[in-house]
Design a protein around this motif. Structure first.
Motif, mmCIF file in Angstrom:
data_model
loop_
_atom_site.group_PDB
_atom_site.id
_atom_site.type_symbol
_atom_site.label_atom_id
_atom_site.label_comp_id
_atom_site.label_asym_id
_atom_site.label_seq_id
_atom_site.Cartn_x
_atom_site.Cartn_y
_atom_site.Cartn_z
ATOM 1 N N VAL A 1 14.474 -42.588 -18.617
ATOM 2 C CA VAL A 1 15.757 -42.255 -19.230
ATOM 3 C C VAL A 1 16.087 -40.772 -19.134
ATOM 4 N N GLU A 2 15.135 -39.938 -18.743
ATOM 5 C CA GLU A 2 15.394 -38.500 -18.621
ATOM 6 C C GLU A 2 14.303 -37.866 -17.772
ATOM 7 N N GLU A 3 14.728 -36.914 -16.935
ATOM 8 C CA GLU A 3 13.789 -36.101 -16.153
ATOM 9 C C GLU A 3 14.215 -34.647 -16.219
ATOM 10 N N ARG A 4 13.243 -33.760 -16.383
ATOM 11 C CA ARG A 4 13.498 -32.321 -16.375
ATOM 12 C C ARG A 4 12.336 -31.626 -15.679
ATOM 13 N N SER A 5 12.633 -30.444 -15.152
ATOM 14 C CA SER A 5 11.599 -29.742 -14.401
ATOM 15 C C SER A 5 11.669 -28.245 -14.665
ATOM 16 N N SER A 6 10.503 -27.620 -14.645
ATOM 17 C CA SER A 6 10.380 -26.168 -14.741
ATOM 18 C C SER A 6 9.041 -25.798 -14.114
ATOM 19 N N PRO A 7 8.758 -24.496 -13.961
ATOM 20 C CA PRO A 7 7.438 -24.130 -13.430
ATOM 21 C C PRO A 7 6.282 -24.623 -14.281
ATOM 22 N N LEU A 8 6.542 -24.934 -15.550
ATOM 23 C CA LEU A 8 5.471 -25.353 -16.452
ATOM 24 C C LEU A 8 5.163 -26.838 -16.354
ATOM 25 N N GLY A 9 6.071 -27.618 -15.785
ATOM 26 C CA GLY A 9 5.788 -29.043 -15.695
ATOM 27 C C GLY A 9 7.036 -29.860 -15.416
ATOM 28 N N GLN A 10 6.807 -31.040 -14.838
ATOM 29 C CA GLN A 10 7.890 -31.987 -14.611
ATOM 30 C C GLN A 10 7.843 -33.029 -15.719
ATOM 31 N N ILE A 11 8.903 -33.076 -16.515
ATOM 32 C CA ILE A 11 8.948 -33.938 -17.696
ATOM 33 C C ILE A 11 9.650 -35.237 -17.351
ATOM 34 N N ALA A 12 9.073 -36.345 -17.761
ATOM 35 C CA ALA A 12 9.697 -37.662 -17.602
ATOM 36 C C ALA A 12 9.646 -38.386 -18.940
ATOM 37 N N VAL A 13 10.774 -38.935 -19.362
ATOM 38 C CA VAL A 13 10.839 -39.705 -20.599
ATOM 39 C C VAL A 13 11.061 -41.163 -20.231
ATOM 40 N N VAL A 14 10.174 -42.033 -20.712
ATOM 41 C CA VAL A 14 10.191 -43.446 -20.338
ATOM 42 C C VAL A 14 10.448 -44.309 -21.565
ATOM 43 N N GLU A 15 11.354 -45.270 -21.392
ATOM 44 C CA GLU A 15 11.656 -46.232 -22.460
ATOM 45 C C GLU A 15 11.281 -47.622 -21.973
ATOM 46 N N ASN A 16 10.786 -48.443 -22.878
ATOM 47 C CA ASN A 16 10.481 -49.828 -22.543
ATOM 48 C C ASN A 16 10.774 -50.687 -23.768
ATOM 49 N N THR A 17 11.867 -51.412 -23.729
ATOM 50 C CA THR A 17 12.237 -52.260 -24.876
ATOM 51 C C THR A 17 11.557 -53.621 -24.822
ATOM 52 N N ARG A 18 11.056 -54.018 -23.647
ATOM 53 C CA ARG A 18 10.388 -55.312 -23.531
ATOM 54 C C ARG A 18 8.922 -55.220 -23.931
ATOM 55 N N VAL A 19 8.249 -54.162 -23.481
ATOM 56 C CA VAL A 19 6.851 -53.922 -23.852
ATOM 57 C C VAL A 19 6.814 -52.539 -24.504
#
Length: 800
Positions: A231-249
């Motif tokens: 549902v969201e991705e962001r990036s910087s020199p410190l890290g690549q952030i990924a936000v994951v949603e799962n309504t089924r599991v």
């Protein structure tokens, strides 16, 4: 062509160094750590191999200089993305290195693919030096200026674009360097310039090379679960952030929650950094009741021991706040003032902005103050006192238990780090550290040993009275108190554990019968380990233990290093019984990389010369020793300082970029000064100077870093460059001085000197990391000084 392509050289050097730094970011996403030692070694191999090729084909390349230079720059542009793409196609999995015989070959394939762009970059720069030798000083100035701009500029680009897009930008810049070279060299046909400019624009518009995390990383596995969506991705020199949603599991993140618990977490989103995680972003509507599950974790222990001071409430510091689970825990237990420290602004912005409604405006609530800072830097700069300092459980269980962090520096869990935290506690305040439980015990005992050492170094005569450790079925929590634990507090600890079926591993006055009651092991290993680490035979216990549990220090900050050569054979013999999970794969990987670096550098640098006409001009033993020594010594010093500056600059990527830039730029200044000096013993002077500076830095840098670590990144970068400058200038003297001497007395041996130095540089980049882990950064720096001394002695010998 009377004028070298200065601008093109600067752009080409910028691309090469920026690519070297970028690869540390890319490999951090694809695999588990930055692989800086492997990347630097591959870069040096590419440069060394290009030098050998230029030496062997000097007469054939001279008539076609312009075309070959443009072709080398264009090849660099093509190979930067394609080599990385091809490397991702190689099914290399470090976890299988010890039982899959094909994995070493796959590692070599990745290594050689990473070498190819550096070979092209080195070929282009080397062509210019060989063709315009009389203008070497000016060429070198543009080369180093471009390299420095590239290594620092890529950090700025990573703030603006994800790593995959930055790779496209570097491709475009390399194409631009080809176009500019055509203009500077007055090459024909002129339409070639337009072609390369068009290709540069095309590189920016085409889709970026996808960066795919290993299928064994947590994010890859989470996305394989049905119903998962990002549902969201962001990036910087410190890290690549990924936000994951799962309504089924749905995600249910409650590390080590008591098996007695009857409540469950509210809905959560998974937050992954560089594919590792997840940490939980918990749905919060302002009501505390749904957060009851947070009282069923071992990390809740201090809230049942520290009084809430009535209306004043507790003052809590959360280090590594991330998406906010520990802040929610502090709120649930009635803390009135919470300072949350998180290094990556992208993570805090997710909670404050993108998911502010979901998170109940957690980071904007009264009493909650969020600081974007490095934990050690914040603690050193703060003048506040806290009732509780909570060191969050930041790494995922999979990576922590599989030996994936063995090569990574971590300054949070060092003796000096714990001393800094304890200095910020109120009388009776506590430091709480929660770690994953590993069996046989490793993390927990190493953490306990580190705490004991920190208390002793702080002047505490009886550390046993200030320590408590408990364990659940999956986590361990250690409490370090600023004062002795009272009988009332020990009673509260026992009641807390009894209600949740957690085991006590140590508290003052504990008996063996009180250990190992609920989550039963064959023996009360944690209690026995704690007793041994508090006893007079502590060092004997540490030495005989199957895993490396020596306290971590700022000089040897590899907290996750548990590998011991003494136990390797026994653990390896258990591989068919599932024992390989106990093996820290990072060590075999490092050793395998060292062996392949030796093999590759012999085959690509030394062997071609040995089978050419150059074999007639073998250097004497003192000459060979001199160039071998300065190659090893330079890389040892550079790698040790990269790792030493990780603490000060707060991130490995910053350290690689800044230290590489400073060493290259000021080594060039030293080289230029050496060329102007007529002193007969300038190598001796330079070696004496760098030795004095290095020893001086070993004495002052720990305290200096502690005093200045709270400064802004820009200020710390300037300070780092100024610190490295005098050392690097001295280190820039030996190589050109040796080459100049050799040119006057035995010019035919120059290719061999270049090759021997290149061999040492390739191998030294990996060997320095191995030695730093075993001996510490200070020992590697001192070893470098000694090797420089050996080089000076060799110079004196062959100069006679």
């Amino acid at each position: 062509m009377n004028r070298p392509p200065f601008i093109a050289i600067g752009l080409l050097a910028a691309c090469v160094l920026a690519y070297e730094v970028l690869l540390t970011r890319l490999f951090s996403i694809v695999l588990w750590h930055h692989f800086a030692y492997m990347i630097i070694s591959a870069a040096m191999l590419g440069y060394g191999a290009s030098g050998t090729v230029l030496t062997l084909l000097k007469e054939k390349t001279a008539p076609h200089f312009g075309a070959l230079y443009v072709a080398a720059a264009a090849a660099l542009a093509v190979l930067m993305p394609s080599a990385f793409w091809l490397a991702q196609q190689v099914p290399f999995n470090p976890l299988e290195l010890l039982w899959d015989q094909t994995q070493p070959v796959k590692l070599l394939a990745v290594y050689l693919l990473m070498m190819l762009p550096f070979f092209c970059g080195g070929l282009g720069i080397g062509l210019v030096f060989s063709h315009f030798g009389k203008q070497s000083s000016r060429i070198y100035a543009f080369d180093i200026l471009g390299a420095g701009a590239g290594s620092l500029g890529v950090i700025g680009l990573l703030f603006l674009a994800p790593p995959s897009k930055v790779l496209s930008i570097l491709t475009a810049v390399a194409m631009l360097a080809s176009a500019i070279a055509i203009v500077e060299l007055k090459m024909r046909p002129r339409w070639l310039m337009g072609l390369f400019l068009g290709l540069a624009v095309l590189a920016l518009t085409l889709p970026a090379i996808p960066v795919r995390p290993s299928p064994y990383k947590d994010l890859s596995q989470a996305m394989d679960i049905v119903g998962a969506r990002m549902v969201e991705e962001r990036s910087s020199p410190l890290g690549q952030i990924a936000v994951v949603e799962n309504t089924r599991v749905p995600l249910r993140d409650a590390p080590g929650m008591s098996l007695n618990a009857t409540s469950e977490p509210p809905p959560q989103l998974g937050v992954f950094v560089d594919g590792n995680g997840p940490s939980a972003l918990t749905k919060f509507d302002g009501k505390l009741a749904p957060l009851a599950y947070l009282d069923q974790l071992t990390s809740a222990l201090p809230y049942h021991v520290i009084p809430d001071h009535g209306s004043k409430g507790r003052r809590v510091l959360v280090l590594g706040a991330g998406a906010g689970s520990d802040v929610l825990q502090a709120l649930y237990h009635g803390s009135s003032a919470i300072d949350a420290v998180e290094l990556d602004r992208n993570v805090t912005d997710l909670v404050r902005e993108r998911f502010s409604d979901y998170a109940g405006n957690l980071y904007s609530r009264p009493g909650v103050h969020v600081y974007e800072a490095e934990a050690r830097g914040f603690v050193n700069a703060s003048r506040e006192r806290y009732d509780l300092i909570q060191l969050a459980l930041m790494d995922s269980f999979g990576t922590a238990s599989a030996g994936l962090y063995g090569l990574s520096e971590n300054y949070l869990y060092t003796v000096e780090g714990m001393q800094a935290y304890m200095n910020r506690l109120t009388p009776g305040g506590m430091l709480a550290v929660t770690r994953w439980l590993t069996l046989p015990p490793r993390d927990a005992l190493k953490l306990f040993a580190t705490a004991v050492s920190a208390l002793e170094k702080s002047g505490v005569s009886d550390p046993a009275r200030r320590l408590v450790m408990i364990r659940g079925w999956k986590t361990v929590t250690l409490l370090v108190k600023n004062g002795d634990f009272t009988a009332h507090e020990i009673g509260a600890i026992r009641r807390f554990c009894r209600a949740r079926s957690f085991d006590t591993a140590w508290y003052p006055g504990m008996r063996a019968i009180d250990a190992n009651r609920y989550n039963r092991l064959a023996q009360p290993y944690f209690y026995e380990g704690a007793v041994a680490l508090l006893g007079l035979q502590r060092q004997e216990f540490i030495d005989k233990y199957k895993f490396y549990i020596e306290p971590a220090t700022d000089d040897r900050p590899h907290f996750f290093r548990f590998f011991k050569w003494d136990a390797a054979e026994e653990i390896f013999s258990l591989r068919e019984q599932g024992g390989m999970a106990l093996f820290d794969w990072s060590y075999p990987l490092l050793v395998a990389t060292l062996l392949q670096a030796i093999a590759a550098s012999v085959l690509l640098i030394l062997a071609p010369l040995a089978f050419s006409r150059c074999r007639r001009n073998l250097p004497t033993a003192p000459v060979a020793l001199y160039f071998l020594a300065i190659g090893f010594a330079f890389m040892f010093m550079e790698i040790a300082f990269i790792q030493k500056f990780v603490l000060f600059l707060s991130h490995p990527l910053y350290a690689v970029a800044v230290v590489l830039c400073a060493f290259l730029a000021f080594a060039a200044v030293g080289s230029w000064l050496a060329g102007r000096s007529q002193a007969a013993n300038k190598v001796t002077f330079a070696v004496t100077g760098l030795g004095a500076i290095a020893v001086f830095y070993l004495a002052i840098l720990p305290d200096l870093f502690q005093q200045l670590i709270h400064l802004p990144d820009s200020a710390k970068i300037i300070i780092s460059v100024l610190l490295i400058a005098p050392l690097a200038m001295c280190m820039g003297v030996p190589f050109p001085t040796g080459m100049t001497w050799l040119a006057g007395v035995r010019e035919g041996a120059i290719p061999w000197a270049w090759a021997i130095n290149g061999f040492a540089s390739v191998v030294g980049a990996v060997l320095a990391t191995l030695l730093a882990i075993h001996l510490g950064f200070a020992a590697v720096i001192l070893l470098s000084v000694l090797i420089y001394g050996l080089a000076a002695a060799a110079m004196w010998r062959f100069a006679r």
